[in-house]
Design a protein around this motif. Structure first.
Motif, PDB file in Angstrom:
ATOM      1  N   SER A   3       1.161 -12.959  13.373  1.00  0.00           N
ATOM      2  CA  SER A   3       0.018 -13.652  12.784  1.00  0.00           C
ATOM      3  C   SER A   3      -0.801 -12.912  12.122  1.00  0.00           C
ATOM      4  CB  SER A   3      -0.559 -14.747  13.951  1.00  0.00           C
ATOM      5  OG  SER A   3      -0.916 -13.704  14.834  1.00  0.00           O
ATOM      6  N   GLU A   4      -1.057 -11.594  12.780  1.00  0.00           N
ATOM      7  CA  GLU A   4      -2.114 -10.793  12.260  1.00  0.00           C
ATOM      8  C   GLU A   4      -1.380  -9.425  12.079  1.00  0.00           C
ATOM      9  OE1 GLU A   4      -5.218 -11.088  11.319  1.00  0.00           O
ATOM     10  OE2 GLU A   4      -5.030 -13.107  11.791  1.00  0.00           O
ATOM     11  N   PRO A   5      -1.631  -8.823  10.784  1.00  0.00           N
ATOM     12  CA  PRO A   5      -0.952  -7.565  10.482  1.00  0.00           C
ATOM     13  C   PRO A   5      -1.702  -6.472  11.413  1.00  0.00           C
ATOM     14  CG  PRO A   5      -1.945  -8.220   8.583  1.00  0.00           C
ATOM     15  CD  PRO A   5      -2.054  -9.283   9.510  1.00  0.00           C
ATOM     16  N   VAL A   6      -0.904  -5.158  11.448  1.00  0.00           N
ATOM     17  CA  VAL A   6      -1.586  -3.938  12.056  1.00  0.00           C
ATOM     18  C   VAL A   6      -1.825  -2.990  11.137  1.00  0.00           C
ATOM     19  CG1 VAL A   6      -1.162  -4.791  14.476  1.00  0.00           C
ATOM     20  CG2 VAL A   6       0.361  -3.279  13.355  1.00  0.00           C
ATOM     21  N   SER A   7      -2.507  -1.869  11.332  1.00  0.00           N
ATOM     22  CA  SER A   7      -2.784  -0.885  10.404  1.00  0.00           C
ATOM     23  C   SER A   7      -1.845   0.374  10.897  1.00  0.00           C
ATOM     24  CB  SER A   7      -4.048  -0.147  10.283  1.00  0.00           C
ATOM     25  OG  SER A   7      -4.429   0.315  11.468  1.00  0.00           O
ATOM     26  N   LEU A   8      -1.372   1.004   9.833  1.00  0.00           N
ATOM     27  CA  LEU A   8      -0.337   2.119  10.104  1.00  0.00           C
ATOM     28  C   LEU A   8      -1.263   3.573  10.162  1.00  0.00           C
ATOM     29  CD1 LEU A   8       2.676   2.699  10.900  1.00  0.00           C
ATOM     30  CD2 LEU A   8       2.978   3.034   8.607  1.00  0.00           C
ATOM     31  N   PRO A   9      -1.199   4.252  11.168  1.00  0.00           N
ATOM     32  CA  PRO A   9      -2.208   5.513  11.114  1.00  0.00           C
ATOM     33  C   PRO A   9      -1.881   6.373   9.638  1.00  0.00           C
ATOM     34  CG  PRO A   9      -1.196   5.200  13.214  1.00  0.00           C
ATOM     35  CD  PRO A   9      -0.512   4.197  12.410  1.00  0.00           C
ATOM     36  N   GLY A  10      -2.941   6.633   9.101  1.00  0.00           N
ATOM     37  CA  GLY A  10      -2.934   7.418   7.854  1.00  0.00           C
ATOM     38  C   GLY A  10      -2.318   6.685   6.693  1.00  0.00           C
ATOM     39  N   VAL A  11      -2.311   5.443   6.741  1.00  0.00           N
ATOM     40  CA  VAL A  11      -1.922   4.657   5.645  1.00  0.00           C
ATOM     41  C   VAL A  11      -2.911   3.482   5.495  1.00  0.00           C
ATOM     42  CG1 VAL A  11       0.086   2.978   4.501  1.00  0.00           C
ATOM     43  CG2 VAL A  11       0.640   5.348   6.229  1.00  0.00           C
ATOM     44  N   ASP A  12      -3.704   3.688   4.292  1.00  0.00           N
ATOM     45  CA  ASP A  12      -4.549   2.398   4.073  1.00  0.00           C
ATOM     46  C   ASP A  12      -4.142   1.509   2.933  1.00  0.00           C
ATOM     47  OD1 ASP A  12      -4.832   4.103   2.020  1.00  0.00           O
ATOM     48  OD2 ASP A  12      -6.932   4.594   2.161  1.00  0.00           O
ATOM     49  N   TRP A  13      -2.944   1.856   2.366  1.00  0.00           N
ATOM     50  CA  TRP A  13      -2.426   0.933   1.647  1.00  0.00           C
ATOM     51  C   TRP A  13      -1.269   0.069   1.718  1.00  0.00           C
ATOM     52  CZ3 TRP A  13       2.362   2.679   0.994  1.00  0.00           C
ATOM     53  CH2 TRP A  13       2.624   4.318   1.722  1.00  0.00           C
ATOM     54  N   ALA A  14      -0.956   0.145   2.951  1.00  0.00           N
ATOM     55  CA  ALA A  14       0.060  -0.937   3.464  1.00  0.00           C
ATOM     56  C   ALA A  14      -0.077  -1.411   4.871  1.00  0.00           C
ATOM     57  CB  ALA A  14       1.231  -0.440   3.284  1.00  0.00           C
ATOM     58  N   MET A  64      -2.548   0.786  -4.727  1.00  0.00           N
ATOM     59  CA  MET A  64      -1.815   1.982  -4.543  1.00  0.00           C
ATOM     60  C   MET A  64      -0.355   1.489  -3.874  1.00  0.00           C
ATOM     61  SD  MET A  64      -2.749   4.016  -6.603  1.00  0.00           S
ATOM     62  CE  MET A  64      -2.182   5.387  -6.375  1.00  0.00           C
ATOM     63  N   GLY A  65      -0.389   0.558  -3.260  1.00  0.00           N
ATOM     64  CA  GLY A  65       0.664   0.365  -2.439  1.00  0.00           C
ATOM     65  C   GLY A  65       1.740  -0.284  -3.420  1.00  0.00           C
ATOM     66  N   SER A  85       9.498  -2.453  -9.874  1.00  0.00           N
ATOM     67  CA  SER A  85       8.958  -3.735  -9.267  1.00  0.00           C
ATOM     68  C   SER A  85       8.556  -3.446  -7.737  1.00  0.00           C
ATOM     69  CB  SER A  85       9.895  -4.561  -9.227  1.00  0.00           C
ATOM     70  OG  SER A  85      11.046  -4.180  -8.429  1.00  0.00           O
ATOM     71  N   TYR A  86       8.019  -4.182  -7.299  1.00  0.00           N
ATOM     72  CA  TYR A  86       7.572  -4.197  -5.817  1.00  0.00           C
ATOM     73  C   TYR A  86       7.512  -5.660  -5.327  1.00  0.00           C
ATOM     74  CZ  TYR A  86       2.853  -5.984  -6.271  1.00  0.00           C
ATOM     75  OH  TYR A  86       1.673  -6.729  -6.354  1.00  0.00           O
ATOM     76  N   ASN A  87       7.804  -5.374  -3.607  1.00  0.00           N
ATOM     77  CA  ASN A  87       8.053  -6.846  -3.045  1.00  0.00           C
ATOM     78  C   ASN A  87       6.974  -7.045  -2.005  1.00  0.00           C
ATOM     79  OD1 ASN A  87      11.046  -5.988  -3.949  1.00  0.00           O
ATOM     80  ND2 ASN A  87      11.206  -8.108  -3.030  1.00  0.00           N
ATOM     81  N   ASP A  88       6.868  -8.275  -1.741  1.00  0.00           N
ATOM     82  CA  ASP A  88       5.705  -8.615  -0.530  1.00  0.00           C
ATOM     83  C   ASP A  88       5.884  -8.039   0.599  1.00  0.00           C
ATOM     84  OD1 ASP A  88       4.713 -10.553  -2.407  1.00  0.00           O
ATOM     85  OD2 ASP A  88       5.829 -12.300  -1.893  1.00  0.00           O
ATOM     86  N   ASP A 145       7.221   9.057   7.209  1.00  0.00           N
ATOM     87  CA  ASP A 145       7.130   9.628   5.908  1.00  0.00           C
ATOM     88  C   ASP A 145       6.558   9.005   4.963  1.00  0.00           C
ATOM     89  OD1 ASP A 145       7.294  11.891   4.283  1.00  0.00           O
ATOM     90  OD2 ASP A 145       9.575  12.218   4.363  1.00  0.00           O
ATOM     91  N   ARG A 146       5.985   9.585   3.935  1.00  0.00           N
ATOM     92  CA  ARG A 146       5.453   8.749   2.855  1.00  0.00           C
ATOM     93  C   ARG A 146       5.420   9.778   1.441  1.00  0.00           C
ATOM     94  NH1 ARG A 146       1.510  10.246   6.297  1.00  0.00           N
ATOM     95  NH2 ARG A 146      -0.487  10.823   5.567  1.00  0.00           N
ATOM     96  N   ILE A 147       5.237   9.191   0.397  1.00  0.00           N
ATOM     97  CA  ILE A 147       4.881   9.796  -0.862  1.00  0.00           C
ATOM     98  C   ILE A 147       3.893   8.933  -1.388  1.00  0.00           C
ATOM     99  CG2 ILE A 147       5.607  10.362  -3.218  1.00  0.00           C
ATOM    100  CD1 ILE A 147       8.395  10.389  -2.159  1.00  0.00           C
ATOM    101  N   THR A 148       2.766   9.845  -1.735  1.00  0.00           N
ATOM    102  CA  THR A 148       1.669   9.028  -2.226  1.00  0.00           C
ATOM    103  C   THR A 148       1.080   9.616  -3.764  1.00  0.00           C
ATOM    104  OG1 THR A 148       0.009  10.510  -1.161  1.00  0.00           O
ATOM    105  CG2 THR A 148       0.749   8.528  -0.083  1.00  0.00           C
ATOM    106  N   TYR A 149       0.482   8.540  -4.174  1.00  0.00           N
ATOM    107  CA  TYR A 149      -0.088   9.094  -5.789  1.00  0.00           C
ATOM    108  C   TYR A 149      -1.606   9.122  -5.774  1.00  0.00           C
ATOM    109  CZ  TYR A 149       4.876   9.135  -6.933  1.00  0.00           C
ATOM    110  OH  TYR A 149       6.182   9.142  -6.837  1.00  0.00           O
ATOM    111  N   ARG A 150      -2.314  10.025  -6.530  1.00  0.00           N
ATOM    112  CA  ARG A 150      -3.652  10.151  -6.549  1.00  0.00           C
ATOM    113  C   ARG A 150      -4.062   8.982  -7.530  1.00  0.00           C
ATOM    114  NH1 ARG A 150      -4.177  15.006  -7.428  1.00  0.00           N
ATOM    115  NH2 ARG A 150      -4.237  15.592  -5.206  1.00  0.00           N
ATOM    116  N   SER A 151      -3.424   8.788  -8.639  1.00  0.00           N
ATOM    117  CA  SER A 151      -3.816   8.275  -9.718  1.00  0.00           C
ATOM    118  C   SER A 151      -2.806   7.013 -10.325  1.00  0.00           C
ATOM    119  CB  SER A 151      -4.526   8.897 -11.050  1.00  0.00           C
ATOM    120  OG  SER A 151      -4.953   8.056 -12.179  1.00  0.00           O
TER     121      SER A 151
END
Length: 468
Positions: free
Chosen positions: A250-261, A283-284, A321-324, A347-353
């Motif tokens: 019913s409520e999602p939770v945050s993942l440490p170090g990830v503010d875009w998902a 950016m997600g 594309s991306y999914n819900d 693990d993650r790949i992130t982009y600045r812009s």
């Protein structure tokens, strides 16, 4: 496994090796790509160039300057003379500019052999905001009329903040002599590949924290990917609709170090780790998460992985594309004595812009150059190889029948008169179930007059020169 457009598209080889350029060649590339407008340098110091997709085709950017620019830039004559007059004549100068959102795209040159077109362009942040970097890419690049468009970074000039890219396009029909449009709707920069970090959970502790996970069998599976030792087994489960997915909390939770998902559900089902994630609409859409397992001693575990794309798929350009929701499933190998002790890694790949806009130029490709061709009737079990063509930009193999993973390989090697072998790191294959076309795009533009021999699976072919 049957090879078709869907499986081939997922397997297109983009792992290209690094190269070494001497000072003269690098200077020639950068001189051609320097902007025609004055631009303030980025405020942020440029990071060292990381050649994600560096290619020897960087030489070809220098070719594109042609006689007119050479006359205006005599300092380039010496470095370009080593390429030869025949090679210079094969490239088509373009020099067309499209600018939006303070980012300038200049198409420098193009070359084609009909079905393969290679386009060189540069990107530059005219606002001086540092949004163009060594990792910059056209996120959804497209060359009209092509089935595939692949982008490769050639170089980055920190003095002008210019990134040089090479686009390769494969088409089913000839593009030679036709107008094509090179376009993109977004530019992605500032790639950062993070080292895997411990999520804080083992398989056992996640099971204890989430209890009996509520599951459902996906009725809206938009796509999936499977890899690892038990790939065939879990591919069949997905195809039969028997792969369970979690019901969202019913409520999602945050993942440490990830503010875009956010994590919308997690748990252990029949010993399999499930983590369901929802990206945000910022950016997600472009950042990527990866999950893996490792032992308590820090050793990676070769487990089977399943990614299920759930909910609505949102298109971003022609190919992206991306999914819900994406549900990541990790299946520990059966021989692990204590799977509960395995640690869940993130693990993650992130982009600045991520800049959205509209960049587009249209121009007419010149007619294709001549080629070397060999007609044959080679049984590749079960498909038939009917021709091999060598052009200044690629080897093209055509055939008929059904190509399978267990089919005989067709290895074509091209050698020049100086003894060097021409590298072809960019590969694509397309098939409609009857006709097969394979393109091996060279890392450099070659002069056909300098071709010494062409080998097919170690046998020299009697190639004949054909008109375009």
């Amino acid at each position: 496994m049957k090879i078709c457009d869907e499986t081939v598209r997922a397997a297109v080889d983009s792992g290209l090796g690094g190269i070494q350029l001497d000072a003269a060649q690098k200077q020639a590339i950068l001189a051609q790509c320097r902007p025609t407008v004055a631009v303030a340098p980025p405020r942020r110091a440029a990071r060292p160039l990381r050649r994600v997709l560096a290619v020897a085709a960087a030489f070809a950017v220098a070719f594109s300057i042609g006689g007119g620019v050479l006359a205006a830039a005599p300092e380039l004559r010496q470095s370009l003379s080593i390429l030869g007059a025949e090679t210079l004549q094969q490239l088509q100068p373009i020099n067309q500019v499209s600018e939006d959102q303070g980012i300038r795209m200049e198409v420098l040159a193009a070359v084609n052999d009909g079905q393969v077109a290679v386009v060189f362009l540069s990107l530059q942040d005219t606002a001086g905001q540092g949004r163009v970097e060594p990792t910059s890419q056209l996120y959804d690049s497209e060359i009209s009329g092509a089935n595939f468009t692949r982008g490769e970074v050639v170089d980055y000039d920190a003095a002008t903040g210019t990134t040089v890219l090479r686009l390769v396009a494969d088409a089913s029909e000839s593009m030679a002599g036709k107008k094509i449009t090179v376009s993109s709707k977004s530019i992605l920069s500032g790639e950062d590949r993070h080292a895997p970090t411990y999520s804080g959970y083992t398989v056992a502790s996640l099971r204890a924290a989430t209890g009996d996970a509520a599951i459902q069998y996906p009725q809206n599976l938009a796509g999936s990917m499977v890899g690892g030792p038990e790939m065939d087994r879990f591919s069949r489960l997905l195809e039969s609709g028997k792969m369970p997915a979690l019901k969202a909390w019913s409520e999602p939770v945050s993942l440490p170090g990830v503010d875009w998902a956010a994590v919308t559900a997690a748990g252990v089902v029949d010993g399999q780790v499930h983590v369901q994630v929802a990206p945000d609409e910022g950016m997600g859409r472009v950042n990527r998460l990866y999950f893996s397992l490792e032992t308590a001693a820090g050793e990676p575990v070769d487990c089977t992985q399943v990614n299920m794309e759930l909910g609505e798929r949102h298109k971003m350009g022609r190919f992206q594309s991306y999914n819900d929701l994406t549900e990541y499933v990790l299946i520990p190998p059966r021989e692990i004595a204590d799977p509960g002790s395995l640690r869940i890694m993130v693990d993650r790949i992130t982009y600045r812009s991520f800049v959205e806009g509209s960049w587009s130029t249209t121009f007419k490709l010149e007619e294709a150059s001549d080629a070397l061709r060999f007609e044959c009737n080679e049984d590749m079990q079960p498909w038939i190889l009917t021709s091999v063509q060598v052009s200044p930009v690629a080897v093209t193999m055509t055939g008929t029948g059904e190509m399978r993973a267990e089919s005989q390989s067709a290895e074509v090697r091209v050698f020049l008169k100086n003894g060097a072998e021409v590298r072809a790191s960019s590969v694509s294959t397309s098939t409609n179930g009857e006709d097969i076309v394979c393109h091996n795009v060279f890392d450099e533009v070659i002069d056909l007059a300098q071709v010494d021999r062409v080998l097919l699976n170690g046998r020299e072919l009697p190639m004949e020169r054909t008109a375009p």
